[in-house]
Design an enzyme around this catalytic site. Structure first.
Site, PDB file in Angstrom:
ATOM      1  N   HIS A   7       0.863  -1.192   0.000  1.00 15.51           N
ATOM      2  CA  HIS A   7       0.000   0.000   0.000  1.00 15.51           C
ATOM      3  C   HIS A   7       0.893   1.233   0.000  1.00 15.51           C
ATOM      4  O   HIS A   7       1.303   1.730   1.051  1.00 15.51           O
ATOM      5  CB  HIS A   7      -0.936  -0.041   1.221  1.00 15.51           C
ATOM      6  CG  HIS A   7      -1.948   1.069   1.270  1.00 15.51           C
ATOM      7  ND1 HIS A   7      -3.096   0.983   2.028  1.00 15.51           N
ATOM      8  CD2 HIS A   7      -1.991   2.287   0.673  1.00 15.51           C
ATOM      9  CE1 HIS A   7      -3.803   2.099   1.895  1.00 15.51           C
ATOM     10  NE2 HIS A   7      -3.149   2.913   1.082  1.00 15.51           N
ATOM     11  N   GLU A  18     -11.166   3.305   6.169  1.00 20.91           N
ATOM     12  CA  GLU A  18     -10.139   4.238   6.669  1.00 20.91           C
ATOM     13  C   GLU A  18     -10.878   5.321   7.465  1.00 20.91           C
ATOM     14  O   GLU A  18     -10.679   5.459   8.667  1.00 20.91           O
ATOM     15  CB  GLU A  18      -9.353   4.846   5.501  1.00 20.91           C
ATOM     16  CG  GLU A  18      -8.259   5.834   5.918  1.00 20.91           C
ATOM     17  CD  GLU A  18      -7.566   6.494   4.711  1.00 20.91           C
ATOM     18  OE1 GLU A  18      -8.126   6.488   3.599  1.00 20.91           O
ATOM     19  OE2 GLU A  18      -6.443   7.048   4.914  1.00 20.91           O
TER      20      GLU A  18
END
Ligand code: ADE
Ligand code: ZN
Length: 366
Positions: free
Chosen positions: A45, A228
């Site tokens: 990521h 998130e």
């Protein structure tokens, strides 16, 4: 708006472009930091545009004759106090404006690979945001070809493997994403997968249902940022509507026990980014970060940097600061390293090779 405590207590440190000089500055490494650096690991990521250091902003700005809104590197760093994801995204898209040529993207990638290989990283699945560049008038190939050239050079000169993941901007509509997928068509043999990033709340995964199904038909791997800032419902949608192969972040999945059971049962990889979470006020202290809880619940978490130039640390620093804040035992570190390869899109034979390297490293360091 005031910054959250995480941003106040953890200003982005000045990092030189020389990782060895960085290490010298912080003095001798602790035993854990030394163990972490030698541990073979992958990064799953990483937004390459988020590796643009303020120094490079000025360098690329100068050579492309672009006037920056900032007068100095220090002014840029001082602006990196974020209260949430959107605060960061506004400055991140602005920064990307200095990237104009294939050479810029090549140089950006190589600078990142030099840093991350110094941290003991063996493989990277690298995100890029083509719409950020095509919307400024750059042809699709400027970013893609520049990055692919950097990736090939990094493999040849640094020995680090990598693949490219094309991320769609979720604040834009699905038609714009489809246009990007069409523009990417000639490059799809060199693109591993697609992702979904940018402003999460208000842009649920289901907005891109047709797009992800088209990408799946083309044989691309699928990932999406979810949980998130967005609610657990967005993680469910990423799984059930988009049918993703990985979840990026996934923090808020912990609010829903049934979702946790589902993620564990699926063996779903979460690409967790602790220093990002701290800087974007997803957590207000690294000691309160849920990574340890995730591992203890049986979730397949990995450690990643997200946007290292903006969040105060590349892969190694994410590992060492998190290991220290959460007091992670070596067994957890080894699990995280193994997860980074078993959760990657590498072919099984390559995964097996990296796992064997980890086992050999652990037995010679215990
Ligand atoms: N783009 C770059 N970094 C991101 C993040 N952490 N979340 C969403 N979009 C992003
Ligand atoms: Zn991200």
């Amino acid at each position: 708006l005031p910054s959250c405590m995480g941003s106040l207590k953890h200003p982005v440190p000045a990092a030189s472009l020389d990782p060895a000089a960085d290490r010298a500055k912080v003095g001798p490494m602790t035993a854990t930091a030394e163990f972490i650096r030698g541990l073979p690991k992958a990064e799953l990521h990483l937004h390459i545009e988020g590796s643009l250091e303020p120094e490079q902003m000025f360098e690329f700005g100068r050579r492309n004759r672009i006037d920056l809104a900032f007068g100095s590197v220090e002014e840029v760093r001082a602006a990196y106090a974020f209260s949430n994801l959107q605060d960061f995204l506004d400055i991140y898209y602005q920064g990307a404006g200095v990237l104009r040529t294939e050479r810029d993207f090549h140089d950006l990638a190589m600078a990142y690979f030099r840093r991350v290989t110094a941290d003991g990283c063996r493989h990277v699945e690298l995100f890029f945001d083509p719409q950020t560049h095509t919307d400024r008038g750059l042809p699709f190939g400027v970013a893609a070809d520049g990055l692919l050239a950097g990736m090939a050079e990094a493999k040849a000169t640094l020995g680090v493997s990598s693949s490219l993941v094309l991320c769609f901007l979720r604040h834009l509509d699905e038609d714009a994403a489809f246009a990007t997928l069409r523009a990417a068509e000639p490059w799809l043999d060199r693109i591993q997968g697609v992702g979904l990033d940018s402003s999460e709340v208000g842009h649920p995964p289901s907005k891109f249902a047709r797009l992800f199904s088209a990408a799946r038909e083309r044989g691309l791997k699928l990932v999406a940022h979810a949980g998130e800032e967005g609610p657990p419902a967005y993680v469910w949608e990423a799984l059930d509507v988009l049918r993703v192969d990985r979840i990026d972040h996934g923090n808020r999945a912990l609010e829903d026990p049934a979702l946790v059971r589902r993620l564990v049962a699926d063996g779903m990889t979460l690409t967790v980014c602790p220093l990002s979470n701290l800087k974007l006020c997803v957590v207000d202290d690294l000691k309160a970060h849920p990574l340890k809880r995730m591992l203890d619940l049986g979730l397949k978490a990995t450690l990643n940097s997200d946007d290292p130039a903006y969040f105060g640390g590349y892969l190694g620093r994410n590992w060492t600061e998190t290991a220290q804040a959460l007091n992670l035992p070596r067994a957890d570190l080894v699990t995280l390293a193994k997860n980074s390869f078993t959760g990657s899109f590498l072919p099984p034979v390559a995964v097996a090779g990296h796992l064997a390297d980890i086992d050999a490293y652990v037995s010679s360091n215990s």
